[in-house]
Design an enzyme around this catalytic site. Sequence first.
Site, PDB file in Angstrom:
ATOM      1  N   SER A 129     -47.260   4.196  35.372  1.00 17.88           N
ATOM      2  CA  SER A 129     -47.142   5.507  34.711  1.00 17.88           C
ATOM      3  C   SER A 129     -48.470   6.131  34.312  1.00 17.88           C
ATOM      4  O   SER A 129     -48.507   7.324  34.000  1.00 17.88           O
ATOM      5  CB  SER A 129     -46.267   5.394  33.468  1.00 17.88           C
ATOM      6  OG  SER A 129     -44.931   5.615  33.819  1.00 17.88           O
ATOM      7  N   LYS A 147     -49.244   9.197  36.114  1.00 11.83           N
ATOM      8  CA  LYS A 147     -48.588  10.485  35.806  1.00 11.83           C
ATOM      9  C   LYS A 147     -49.583  11.466  35.183  1.00 11.83           C
ATOM     10  O   LYS A 147     -49.536  12.667  35.452  1.00 11.83           O
ATOM     11  CB  LYS A 147     -47.406  10.265  34.863  1.00 11.83           C
ATOM     12  CG  LYS A 147     -46.280   9.455  35.475  1.00 11.83           C
ATOM     13  CD  LYS A 147     -45.254   9.076  34.418  1.00 11.83           C
ATOM     14  CE  LYS A 147     -44.083   8.301  35.025  1.00 11.83           C
ATOM     15  NZ  LYS A 147     -43.182   7.762  34.004  1.00 11.83           N
ATOM     16  N   TYR A 151     -44.461   9.482  44.797  1.00 11.86           N
ATOM     17  CA  TYR A 151     -44.455   8.980  43.417  1.00 11.86           C
ATOM     18  C   TYR A 151     -44.684   7.464  43.377  1.00 11.86           C
ATOM     19  O   TYR A 151     -45.509   6.964  42.610  1.00 11.86           O
ATOM     20  CB  TYR A 151     -43.122   9.347  42.747  1.00 11.86           C
ATOM     21  CG  TYR A 151     -42.944   8.701  41.407  1.00 11.86           C
ATOM     22  CD1 TYR A 151     -43.699   9.106  40.308  1.00 11.86           C
ATOM     23  CD2 TYR A 151     -42.049   7.641  41.234  1.00 11.86           C
ATOM     24  CE1 TYR A 151     -43.558   8.484  39.083  1.00 11.86           C
ATOM     25  CE2 TYR A 151     -41.902   7.019  40.006  1.00 11.86           C
ATOM     26  CZ  TYR A 151     -42.657   7.442  38.937  1.00 11.86           C
ATOM     27  OH  TYR A 151     -42.530   6.814  37.719  1.00 11.86           O
ATOM     28  N   TYR A 208     -44.642   6.260  25.698  1.00  8.33           N
ATOM     29  CA  TYR A 208     -43.170   6.197  25.730  1.00  8.33           C
ATOM     30  C   TYR A 208     -42.613   6.560  24.340  1.00  8.33           C
ATOM     31  O   TYR A 208     -43.173   7.423  23.662  1.00  8.33           O
ATOM     32  CB  TYR A 208     -42.688   4.806  26.183  1.00  8.33           C
ATOM     33  CG  TYR A 208     -43.276   4.361  27.499  1.00  8.33           C
ATOM     34  CD1 TYR A 208     -42.829   4.914  28.691  1.00  8.33           C
ATOM     35  CD2 TYR A 208     -44.267   3.402  27.562  1.00  8.33           C
ATOM     36  CE1 TYR A 208     -43.351   4.502  29.915  1.00  8.33           C
ATOM     37  CE2 TYR A 208     -44.793   2.981  28.775  1.00  8.33           C
ATOM     38  CZ  TYR A 208     -44.340   3.538  29.936  1.00  8.33           C
ATOM     39  OH  TYR A 208     -44.855   3.139  31.138  1.00  8.33           O
ATOM     40  N   VAL A 247     -46.075   0.466  32.968  1.00  2.00           N
ATOM     41  CA  VAL A 247     -45.338  -0.794  32.860  1.00  2.00           C
ATOM     42  C   VAL A 247     -46.047  -1.988  33.508  1.00  2.00           C
ATOM     43  O   VAL A 247     -45.614  -3.119  33.354  1.00  2.00           O
ATOM     44  CB  VAL A 247     -43.893  -0.686  33.412  1.00  2.00           C
ATOM     45  CG1 VAL A 247     -43.046   0.225  32.560  1.00  2.00           C
ATOM     46  CG2 VAL A 247     -43.879  -0.272  34.876  1.00  2.00           C
TER      47      VAL A 247
HETATM   48  N1  GLU Z   1     -43.161   3.108  38.860  1.00  3.31           N
HETATM   49  C1  GLU Z   1     -42.572   2.931  37.581  1.00  3.31           C
HETATM   50  C2  GLU Z   1     -41.196   3.559  37.485  1.00  3.31           C
HETATM   51  O1  GLU Z   1     -41.009   4.659  37.883  1.00  3.31           O
HETATM   52  C3  GLU Z   1     -43.489   3.474  36.547  1.00  3.31           C
HETATM   53  C4  GLU Z   1     -42.916   3.328  35.199  1.00  3.31           C
HETATM   54  C5  GLU Z   1     -43.927   3.270  34.111  1.00  3.31           C
HETATM   55  O2  GLU Z   1     -45.024   2.748  34.244  1.00  3.31           O
HETATM   56  O3  GLU Z   1     -43.535   3.777  33.047  1.00  3.31           O
HETATM   57  O4  GLU Z   1     -40.277   2.981  37.026  1.00  3.31           O
END
Ligand code: GLU
Length: 321
Positions: free
Chosen positions: A67, A70, A194, A246, A264
């Site tokens: 994430s 992002k 993604y 989060y 994560v």
């Molecule tokens: N690739 C992970 C997902 O989409 C990233 C989630 C994350 O790091 O929050 O579940």
Amino acid sequence: MQNNPHIQEQLEKWVEENRGHVVLGTTAQYIPALGNEDPAQLGICMIDEEGNYYAAGDTEKEFTLQSVSKALSFIAVCCHYGLDYVLERVDVEPTGEAFNSIIPFEIHRPNKPFNPFINAGAITVSALLPGQTPQKKFQFLLEFLEKLVGHPLEMDQEVYDSEWQTSHRNRALAYYLKEANFLDIEVEEALDIYISQCAIKINVKDLALIGLIIGYDGYNPITKERHFSDDIAQVVKVLMVTCGMYNSSGNFAAHVGIPAKSGVSGGILAAVPPKLHSQTYAFRAGAGIGVYGPAIDVQGNSAAGTMMLKQISKEWDLSIF
Ligand code: GLU
């Protein structure tokens, strides 16, 4: 200025003091390749505006952005299209729901995803990356990141495959996005971009450098290069504070107070802006921080990593609040 040995000693001490907190988390089991990581690892790198690096703990390890990507794809897309264009397609509101929740869509039927740090917003942003094919879109992001860190980067194919085969929920989310007309490309193409960006390999040193650039509003004070504009940096820092950790973002803001984005895989990218009135001897002119600790808590943040950042921020007065 030379590396300050006192800072180095402190960091090493704090890594060891916080290592015990790894038991408060577990590796991300829902992506099998991440679940297999050694949960006992903990490492940190900090870099100051003169380019002095301080690294302690497990700092050699490469891990995937997950994430954290992002924040970076959002910056890349904003650089290309401008902030207004992107903010017409994704909002900057926290949801209070899990990062991969479908609930906000079903209940609120928003006219755009709530923010680029939840999966719905992130998949939308990935699809916006410039390029005619998923490969070209991913390449655009990769090259943008390579310019930030100053060397080639690559994707971890094993992590990509592992997530591709198990990302049923993200696939479901992407179908919602498609149904709501938020995706101009096919569901499988958006997912491919993604999941590829989530699987980019990085280390704590690179994360620290990117954090420094964000803390300096898009400017690299070491190379004297501007990578993105102040107004993009401002929105990214706000997103990091309000949604970057989060559903612990409020607590993290209260107790650490540093704009940050976690993933994560256990990585955390943190951007400490300059704070010239600070009384502390360390990092008054800002810093970038990269953390790795793959044992994540129930919210999804590195358990020991967040505890360590809390201690560091308090000791060195790094909170922006
Ligand atoms: N690739 C992970 C997902 O989409 C990233 C989630 C994350 O790091 O929050 O579940």
